[in-house]
Design a protein around this motif. Structure first.
Motif, short mmCIF file in Angstrom:
data_model
loop_
_atom_site.label_atom_id
_atom_site.label_comp_id
_atom_site.label_asym_id
_atom_site.label_seq_id
_atom_site.Cartn_x
_atom_site.Cartn_y
_atom_site.Cartn_z
N ASN A 106 -1.75 29.30 -9.37
CA ASN A 106 -0.93 30.12 -9.98
C ASN A 106 -0.92 31.58 -9.39
OD1 ASN A 106 1.14 30.59 -12.27
ND2 ASN A 106 -0.92 32.02 -12.69
N ASP A 149 8.34 29.07 -5.57
CA ASP A 149 9.48 29.92 -6.16
C ASP A 149 10.91 29.38 -5.92
OD1 ASP A 149 11.58 32.13 -6.39
OD2 ASP A 149 9.63 33.40 -6.66
N ILE A 196 12.39 33.15 -14.91
CA ILE A 196 11.63 32.94 -16.09
C ILE A 196 11.18 34.11 -16.90
CG2 ILE A 196 9.44 31.86 -16.88
CD1 ILE A 196 11.31 29.71 -15.40
N THR A 197 10.31 35.03 -16.33
CA THR A 197 9.87 36.13 -16.99
C THR A 197 10.27 37.34 -16.14
OG1 THR A 197 7.91 35.93 -15.74
CG2 THR A 197 7.87 35.24 -18.12
N TYR A 233 6.77 38.74 0.46
CA TYR A 233 6.56 37.52 -0.57
C TYR A 233 7.35 36.33 -0.44
CZ TYR A 233 7.41 35.21 -5.15
OH TYR A 233 7.43 34.38 -6.19
N ARG A 250 0.74 35.60 -18.93
CA ARG A 250 2.24 35.12 -18.52
C ARG A 250 2.12 33.53 -18.21
NH1 ARG A 250 5.47 39.31 -16.37
NH2 ARG A 250 6.03 38.24 -14.45
N ILE A 251 2.74 33.21 -17.13
CA ILE A 251 2.86 31.64 -16.74
C ILE A 251 1.64 30.83 -16.74
CG2 ILE A 251 3.61 29.87 -15.22
CD1 ILE A 251 6.19 31.64 -14.54
N GLY A 308 12.36 29.49 -11.27
CA GLY A 308 13.44 30.35 -10.86
C GLY A 308 13.34 31.68 -11.91
N ARG A 310 -8.38 37.95 -12.25
CA ARG A 310 -9.12 39.02 -11.08
C ARG A 310 -9.55 40.39 -12.08
NH1 ARG A 310 -4.67 42.11 -7.85
NH2 ARG A 310 -3.80 42.01 -10.05
N SER A 311 -8.47 40.78 -12.88
CA SER A 311 -8.48 42.08 -13.54
C SER A 311 -8.54 42.00 -15.08
CB SER A 311 -8.00 43.16 -12.77
OG SER A 311 -6.59 42.75 -12.98
N SER A 312 -7.71 40.93 -15.49
CA SER A 312 -7.44 40.89 -16.90
C SER A 312 -8.37 39.99 -17.70
CB SER A 312 -6.03 39.95 -17.16
OG SER A 312 -4.98 40.66 -16.33
N LYS A 371 5.71 32.30 0.04
CA LYS A 371 5.94 31.40 -0.59
C LYS A 371 6.48 30.13 0.29
CE LYS A 371 4.69 32.43 -4.93
NZ LYS A 371 3.82 31.89 -5.42
N ASP A 418 -11.48 37.95 -6.88
CA ASP A 418 -10.60 38.76 -6.01
C ASP A 418 -10.03 37.73 -5.14
OD1 ASP A 418 -8.57 40.02 -4.79
OD2 ASP A 418 -9.55 42.09 -5.17
N LEU A 419 -9.00 37.19 -5.18
CA LEU A 419 -8.66 36.23 -3.96
C LEU A 419 -8.28 36.83 -2.78
CD1 LEU A 419 -6.66 33.61 -6.21
CD2 LEU A 419 -9.12 33.46 -5.60
N1 LIG Z 1 7.42 35.02 -13.53
C1 LIG Z 1 8.41 34.33 -12.84
O1 LIG Z 1 9.65 34.39 -13.20
C2 LIG Z 1 8.16 33.51 -11.59
C3 LIG Z 1 9.46 33.25 -10.88
C4 LIG Z 1 9.16 32.44 -9.63
C5 LIG Z 1 7.89 32.27 -8.98
N2 LIG Z 1 6.90 32.66 -10.04
C6 LIG Z 1 5.39 32.14 -9.52
O2 LIG Z 1 4.77 31.48 -10.59
C7 LIG Z 1 3.47 32.03 -10.68
C8 LIG Z 1 3.12 32.59 -11.99
O3 LIG Z 1 4.03 33.80 -12.20
P1 LIG Z 1 3.72 35.04 -13.23
O4 LIG Z 1 4.81 36.04 -12.94
O5 LIG Z 1 3.17 34.60 -14.22
O6 LIG Z 1 2.54 35.74 -12.20
P2 LIG Z 1 1.95 37.22 -12.00
O7 LIG Z 1 1.97 37.66 -13.55
O8 LIG Z 1 2.71 37.95 -11.12
O9 LIG Z 1 0.47 37.01 -11.29
C9 LIG Z 1 -0.37 36.08 -11.94
C10 LIG Z 1 -1.82 36.47 -11.84
O10 LIG Z 1 -2.23 36.42 -10.60
C11 LIG Z 1 -3.32 37.16 -10.38
N3 LIG Z 1 -3.55 37.86 -8.99
C12 LIG Z 1 -2.67 38.69 -8.50
N4 LIG Z 1 -3.51 38.99 -7.30
C13 LIG Z 1 -4.86 38.54 -7.33
C14 LIG Z 1 -6.04 38.58 -6.47
N5 LIG Z 1 -5.82 39.18 -5.41
N6 LIG Z 1 -7.19 37.63 -6.86
C15 LIG Z 1 -6.98 37.05 -7.95
N7 LIG Z 1 -5.81 37.07 -8.64
C16 LIG Z 1 -4.85 37.66 -8.58
C17 LIG Z 1 -3.42 38.20 -11.68
O11 LIG Z 1 -4.55 38.23 -12.14
P3 LIG Z 1 -5.10 39.35 -13.28
O12 LIG Z 1 -4.11 39.82 -14.29
O13 LIG Z 1 -6.36 38.89 -13.43
O14 LIG Z 1 -5.30 40.55 -12.13
C18 LIG Z 1 -1.87 37.82 -12.67
O15 LIG Z 1 -2.35 37.81 -13.92
C19 LIG Z 1 3.07 32.99 -9.56
O16 LIG Z 1 2.73 32.16 -8.43
C20 LIG Z 1 4.64 33.46 -9.22
O17 LIG Z 1 4.84 33.51 -7.65
C21 LIG Z 1 7.04 33.11 -11.19
#
Ligand SMILES: NC(=O)c1ccc[n+]([C@@H]2O[C@H](COP(=O)([O-])OP(=O)(O)OC[C@H]3O[C@@H](n4cnc5c(N)ncnc54)[C@H](OP(=O)(O)O)[C@@H]3O)[C@@H](O)[C@H]2O)c1
Length: 243
Positions: free
Chosen positions: A88, A137, A182-183, A150, A14-15, A180, A35-37, A154, A61-62
Motif C-alpha cells: 500500500n 490507481d 478517495i481522499t 507517479y 489513511r487507506i 479512484g 516509515r515516519s508515522s 503505477k 524506509d522502502l
Molecule cells: N488516496 C487516494 O485517493 C488514492 C487514489 C488512487 C490510488 N491510491 C493508492 O492507494 C494507496 C494508499 O493511498 P494513500 O493516499 O492512503 O497513501 P499515502 O498516504 O500517500 O501514503 C501511504 C504511506 O506510504 C508510506 N510511504 C511513503 N514513502 C515511503 C517510503 N519511502 N518507505 C516506506 N513507506 C513510505 C507513508 O508512511 P509514513 O506515513 O509512515 O511515512 C504513508 O503513510 C497508495 O498506493 C496510493 O498510490 C490512493
C-alpha cells in the motif's frame, strides 16, 4: 487466536490504516509497517489489539535497499509467518511530463513499483503459499499529465502484478486494487474531491473503507488472480474520453 497474518505497508494512516482495521475485524493479525508515522502506528496497534488480534509495528524506509531486503525476514521473525502481503505504501509527487527528470522517475519507481515487486518476490521465496494485493490507481487505465513519474510507476506495477500472478501461480494469488477519487492528497481538503466529482460516473467520491473492502475481498478469495479491481465509481471508463 487467529492463525492468519497480514503485512500491510504504509499502514499507519489513511487507506493503509483502514485496510489494517478491516483485516483485524476479519480476525487477521496485522504487521503494521510504517516509515515516519510512528505515533499513528502505535495508536493503530492499540486499536487492533482492542479488536482482539495480534498487532506488531515495523519501521522501514522502502527507498533504502537494506530496509527493503530486511522487511520480510523481520516480519517473519516478529509474527512467525505471513499469509497476506498488502503493498500500500506509495508516494504521489506532482510532476509534468514535459519536465520529468530521470531521477524523479526513478524515485517514484523505487517506492511505487520496485518495493512492491521486491517484497512480493521475497514473500514468494520465503513461503509455500500466500496472497498479495498491490495498490494501483484508476489512472493506470488512462493518463495523468500532472503526476507523470507517479503515473509511470503505477502502470509498471500494474504490469508487474499480472506477470507475477502468472509466474507465482498456483500457490500465490497476486491482484491489484485501483482506487479512484478517495481522499485528497496530503495537505489538501475536501474541495479537491468536490472539484473532481464530474470525472466519476457515480458522481461521488469513494471512502477509505470502500478500498479496504476490495482488498479484503481479494485476500479472502480462492479463485481470483491477476485481476485489477477498480474502486473508482466507474472513472476508468471515462479515461479514454478525457485523453
Ligand atoms: N488516496 C487516494 O485517493 C488514492 C487514489 C488512487 C490510488 N491510491 C493508492 O492507494 C494507496 C494508499 O493511498 P494513500 O493516499 O492512503 O497513501 P499515502 O498516504 O500517500 O501514503 C501511504 C504511506 O506510504 C508510506 N510511504 C511513503 N514513502 C515511503 C517510503 N519511502 N518507505 C516506506 N513507506 C513510505 C507513508 O508512511 P509514513 O506515513 O509512515 O511515512 C504513508 O503513510 C497508495 O498506493 C496510493 O498510490 C490512493
Amino acid at each position: 487466536m487467529s492463525e492468519t497474518t497480514a503485512l500491510v505497508t504504509g499502514a499507519a494512516r489513511r487507506i493503509g490504516r483502514e485496510i489494517a482495521v478491516s483485516l483485524a475485524r476479519e480476525g487477521v493479525n496485522v504487521l503494521i509497517h510504517y516509515r515516519s508515522s510512528d505515533e499513528e502506528a502505535a495508536e493503530l496497534r492499540e486499536k487492533l489489539l482492542e479488536l482482539g488480534v495480534e498487532a506488531t509495528v515495523l519501521q522501514a524506509d522502502l527507498k533504502e535497499k537494506s530496509d527493503l531486503s530486511a522487511l520480510i525476514p523481520e516480519a517473519t521473525k516478529k509474527a512467525g509467518s505471513i499469509d497476506y502481503l498488502v503493498n500500500n505504501a506509495a508516494v504521489f509527487p506532482r510532476g509534468d511530463l514535459e519536465k520529468l527528470e530521470f531521477e524523479e522517475l526513478i524515485d517514484n519507481i523505487r517506492i511505487n513499483s520496485w518495493a512492491p515487486f521486491y517484497l512480493t518476490r521475497d514473500f514468494v521465496e520465503s513461503y509455500d503459499r500466500g496472497k498479495v494485493v498491490n495498490l494501483l490507481d484508476t489512472r493506470v487505465a488512462g493518463y495523468d499529465w500532472d503526476h507523470a513519474g507517479y503515473y509511470f510507476s503505477k502502470v509498471l506495477l500494474a504490469r508487474m502484478t499480472k506477470m507475477m500472478a502468472v509466474k507465482f501461480a498456483p500457490d500465490f494469488a497476486v491482484n491489484g486494487v485501483a482506487p479512484g477519487l478517495i481522499t485528497p492528497p496530503e495537505g489538501l481538503d475536501e474541495k479537491y474531491l468536490e472539484e473532481r466529482i464530474d470525472r466519476v460516473l457515480l458522481k461521488k467520491h469513494g471512502s477509505e473503507s470502500s478500498v479496504a473492502r476490495a482488498v479484503v475481498y481479494l485476500l479472502r478469495s480462492n479463485f481470483v488472480t491477476g485481476q485489477i479491481l477498480y474502486v473508482d465509481g466507474g472513472r476508468n471508463l471515462l479515461h479514454e474520453l478525457e485523453g
